[in-house]
Write a protein that holds these residues in place. Structure first.
Motif, short mmCIF file in Angstrom:
data_model
loop_
_atom_site.label_atom_id
_atom_site.label_comp_id
_atom_site.label_asym_id
_atom_site.label_seq_id
_atom_site.Cartn_x
_atom_site.Cartn_y
_atom_site.Cartn_z
N ARG A 112 0.84 -1.19 0.00
CA ARG A 112 0.00 0.00 0.00
C ARG A 112 0.88 1.25 0.00
NH1 ARG A 112 -5.32 0.08 3.48
NH2 ARG A 112 -5.90 -1.10 1.61
N ALA A 113 0.56 2.19 -0.89
CA ALA A 113 1.32 3.44 -0.98
C ALA A 113 0.60 4.55 -0.22
CB ALA A 113 1.48 3.84 -2.44
N SER A 114 1.39 5.45 0.37
CA SER A 114 0.82 6.55 1.17
C SER A 114 0.16 7.62 0.29
CB SER A 114 1.92 7.18 2.02
OG SER A 114 2.97 7.67 1.21
N GLN A 115 0.42 7.55 -1.00
CA GLN A 115 -0.23 8.43 -1.97
C GLN A 115 -0.36 7.68 -3.28
OE1 GLN A 115 2.92 11.51 -3.53
NE2 GLN A 115 3.42 11.05 -1.39
N SER A 116 -1.24 8.14 -4.14
CA SER A 116 -1.44 7.45 -5.41
C SER A 116 -0.16 7.51 -6.24
CB SER A 116 -2.58 8.12 -6.17
OG SER A 116 -2.83 7.42 -7.37
N THR A 167 -3.19 3.28 -4.96
CA THR A 167 -2.46 3.09 -3.71
C THR A 167 -2.37 1.63 -3.27
OG1 THR A 167 -4.44 3.44 -2.38
CG2 THR A 167 -3.08 5.39 -2.84
#
Lengths: 116, 110
Positions: free
Chosen positions: B24-28, B70
């Motif tokens: 999972r990324a903290s931003q797109s 994300t």
């Protein structure tokens, strides 16, 4: 066959300097960007530095900015990492890796740097 | 600053089972620059997937990747003994001028 062979690791005192080398073969070195990635003992991967094929663009991780310098020799087919002001937390296996379109597609076997 | 979070930290499974790893990324982020790597003890990492879902050269088709924005995942359809390793997701951001790795997921034999 693509090969990346790192050398230059070893023991160094805190505050000291070390120069790592990575010799490339099996591909046209001068057209690829290159990177250094490190891994502290028992830890994950940390990208360190990036240099484009034409040397026009260089990036560093915040943790090494101002202390490490990446260079390359497109005639010799090598990339280097000059490390100064080494700290305990720089202790790691340092990998050389080729990159293209944001992926690290070939890696060397690494060289261990111990700062102690 | 982009942060990649991987879950679970450790996955305990038996050979033949299906493994699903999350990143999972903290931003797109652009899926084009999302990659997955496999690392076995004492070895260098190896590129598995790039562009989130494209297998690298020589990677068997039991490995698949998906996701966008994300949330990304790596699936191993049927675990082989040689698949027990640590898996890292990674993103390259031109705007951030850096490569970012997730902390890794260890897939261990149950």
């Amino acid at each position: 066959e693509v090969q990346l062979v790192e050398s230059g690791g070893g023991f160094v005192l805190p505050g000291g300097s070390l120069r790592l080398s990575c010799a490339a073969s099996g591909f046209t070195f001068s057209v690829y960007s290159m990177n250094w990635v490190r891994q502290a003992p028992g830890k994950g991967l940390e990208w360190v530095s990036y240099i484009t094929s034409d040397i026009n663009t260089i990036y560093y991780a915040d943790s090494v900015e101002g202390r490490f310098t990446i260079t390359r020799d497109n005639v010799e087919g090598s990339v280097f990492l000059q490390m100064h002001s080494l700290r305990d937390e720089d202790t790691a296996v340092y990998y050389c890796a080729r990159s293209t379109e944001g992926k690290l597609d070939y890696w060397g076997q690494g060289t261990l740097v111990t700062v102690s | 600053e982009l942060i990649l979070t991987q879950s679970p930290g450790t996955l305990s499974l038996s050979p033949g089972e299906r493994a699903t790893l999350s990143c999972r990324a903290s931003q797109s982020v652009s899926s084009y620059y999302l990659g997955w790597y496999q690392q076995k003890p004492g070895q260098a990492p190896r590129l598995l997937m790039n562009g989130a879902s494209t297998r690298a050269t020589g990677i068997p088709d039991r490995f698949s990747g998906s996701g966008s924005g994300t949330d990304f995942s790596l699936t191993i359809s049927r675990l082989e003994p040689e698949d027990f390793a640590v898996y890292y997701c990674q993103h390259f951001g031109f705007s951030l001028s850096k490569f970012t790795f997730g902390p890794g997921t260890k897939v261990e034999i149950k």
